[in-house]
Design a protein around this motif. Structure first.
Motif, PDB file in Angstrom:
ATOM      1  N   GLU A   1      83.896 -59.606  47.175  1.00  0.00           N
ATOM      2  CA  GLU A   1      83.637 -58.168  47.312  1.00  0.00           C
ATOM      3  C   GLU A   1      84.967 -57.477  47.611  1.00  0.00           C
ATOM      4  O   GLU A   1      85.431 -57.433  48.756  1.00  0.00           O
ATOM      5  N   LEU A   2      85.572 -56.942  46.572  1.00  0.00           N
ATOM      6  CA  LEU A   2      86.895 -56.341  46.682  1.00  0.00           C
ATOM      7  C   LEU A   2      86.776 -54.832  46.898  1.00  0.00           C
ATOM      8  O   LEU A   2      85.869 -54.194  46.365  1.00  0.00           O
ATOM      9  N   PRO A   3      87.683 -54.259  47.663  1.00  0.00           N
ATOM     10  CA  PRO A   3      87.626 -52.805  47.892  1.00  0.00           C
ATOM     11  C   PRO A   3      87.940 -52.028  46.621  1.00  0.00           C
ATOM     12  O   PRO A   3      88.616 -52.518  45.717  1.00  0.00           O
ATOM     13  N   GLU A   4      87.448 -50.802  46.579  1.00  0.00           N
ATOM     14  CA  GLU A   4      87.715 -49.932  45.432  1.00  0.00           C
ATOM     15  C   GLU A   4      89.221 -49.715  45.298  1.00  0.00           C
ATOM     16  O   GLU A   4      89.929 -49.521  46.272  1.00  0.00           O
ATOM     17  N   GLY A   5      89.695 -49.751  44.058  1.00  0.00           N
ATOM     18  CA  GLY A   5      91.115 -49.567  43.799  1.00  0.00           C
ATOM     19  C   GLY A   5      91.913 -50.854  43.796  1.00  0.00           C
ATOM     20  O   GLY A   5      93.138 -50.819  43.655  1.00  0.00           O
ATOM     21  N   THR A   6      91.243 -52.008  43.923  1.00  0.00           N
ATOM     22  CA  THR A   6      91.952 -53.290  43.926  1.00  0.00           C
ATOM     23  C   THR A   6      92.665 -53.509  42.589  1.00  0.00           C
ATOM     24  O   THR A   6      92.065 -53.374  41.515  1.00  0.00           O
ATOM     25  N   LEU A   7      93.941 -53.854  42.671  1.00  0.00           N
ATOM     26  CA  LEU A   7      94.753 -54.072  41.477  1.00  0.00           C
ATOM     27  C   LEU A   7      95.744 -55.193  41.753  1.00  0.00           C
ATOM     28  O   LEU A   7      96.477 -55.152  42.736  1.00  0.00           O
ATOM     29  N   PHE A   8      95.750 -56.202  40.879  1.00  0.00           N
ATOM     30  CA  PHE A   8      96.652 -57.342  41.015  1.00  0.00           C
ATOM     31  C   PHE A   8      97.600 -57.428  39.829  1.00  0.00           C
ATOM     32  O   PHE A   8      97.212 -57.155  38.684  1.00  0.00           O
ATOM     33  N   ASN A   9      98.827 -57.829  40.117  1.00  0.00           N
ATOM     34  CA  ASN A   9      99.817 -58.097  39.077  1.00  0.00           C
ATOM     35  C   ASN A   9     100.153 -59.581  39.122  1.00  0.00           C
ATOM     36  O   ASN A   9     100.740 -60.059  40.096  1.00  0.00           O
TER      37      ASN A   9
END
Length: 259
Positions: free
Chosen positions: A162-170
């Motif tokens: 359950e990831l928070p809104e706006g999660t972004l990985f590179n």
């Protein structure tokens, strides 16, 4: 019917174009995890960053390229692809968005220029947990077998967390033999940049033109950076944010400036 209703929807996009080998590898990596829908540019769009198309019409055509996978090609940028995917194809937000696998590095400052990461960022702005994958091999016939393992593992954990809104990985993956690969490392973005120059030349008619050239310079000695990890046979994962506010400077200005 119950299982079908719970099926995860995975949006796949890239910036190298819908026919690039990297996107096929990414589809193969994530297709066991849910229903894959592909929306990607109809031609290479590297270095487009977060550009959108506003001056000309956009074209969106369904293509039969990947067996059993719904796929569309778009005449616009990677960000256009994500916008159209939500509004005209999915009519809802996907469960995750995966972008890539890019042919070439997107570590350190490259994240600013990357169409791969901007596509993922656009989805994250809309509230979709997203990730961009890049492979440090620029060759068209690169071996993506290690990349597929990394991409599958990361996407699976994203779907199960359950990831928070706006999660972004590179995520960047080194060119390394599997037996020498050390695993995935959580990192910060290195303080590194391109020192650029323009090579001035003349065409056969004597008119000037320019080629962008440059040398990559790492000014960061930290062992917790993406550049360090990749140089030491790790894949790197950097959590990225699109809030560009410099909070330290904000606090300093609030304390020091008389407004």
């Amino acid at each position: 019917m119950k299982g079908k209703a719970q099926e995860k929807i995975i949006l796949v996009t890239n910036d190298d174009g819908v026919t690039a080998p990297g996107i096929r590898a990414l589809i193969e990596a994530v297709s066991p995890l849910g229903r894959v829908v592909v929306v990607a540019p109809d031609s290479p769009q590297s270095g487009k960053g977060h550009a959108i198309t506003i001056g000309v019409p956009l074209r969106l055509d369904q293509v039969d390229i990947f067996d059993g996978i719904e796929a569309w090609q778009c005449s616009g940028t990677p960000v256009d692809c994500v916008k159209l995917a939500r509004d005209k194809i999915l009519h809802r937000l996907p469960d995750i968005c995966v972008s890539g696998i890019n042919h070439g590095a997107n570590h350190s400052i490259n994240v600013i220029y990357s169409g791969t990461m901007s596509a993922a960022m656009e989805a994250a702005i809309e509230g979709v947990p997203s990730v961009g994958f890049s492979y440090l091999d620029y060759s068209f016939d690169a071996d993506f077998s290690l990349c597929k393992e990394v991409a599958h593992s990361v996407a699976k954990q994203m779907l199960e967390t359950e990831l928070p809104e706006g999660t972004l990985f590179n995520v960047n993956i080194p060119v390394v033999k599997k037996e020498d690969y050390k695993g995935l490392r959580i990192c910060r973005q290195a303080d590194a940049k391109w020192v650029e120059a323009f090579d001035e030349r003349r065409d056969p008619r004597g008119k000037k033109y320019y080629w962008l050239t440059g040398e990559f310079t790492n000014r960061d000695n930290g062992e917790d950076t993406d550049v360090y990890a990749l140089a030491n046979n790790y894949a790197s994962l950097v959590p990225v944010q699109f809030d560009l506010t410099d909070y330290k400077m904000k606090k300093k200005l609030e304390n020091d400036w008389k407004l």
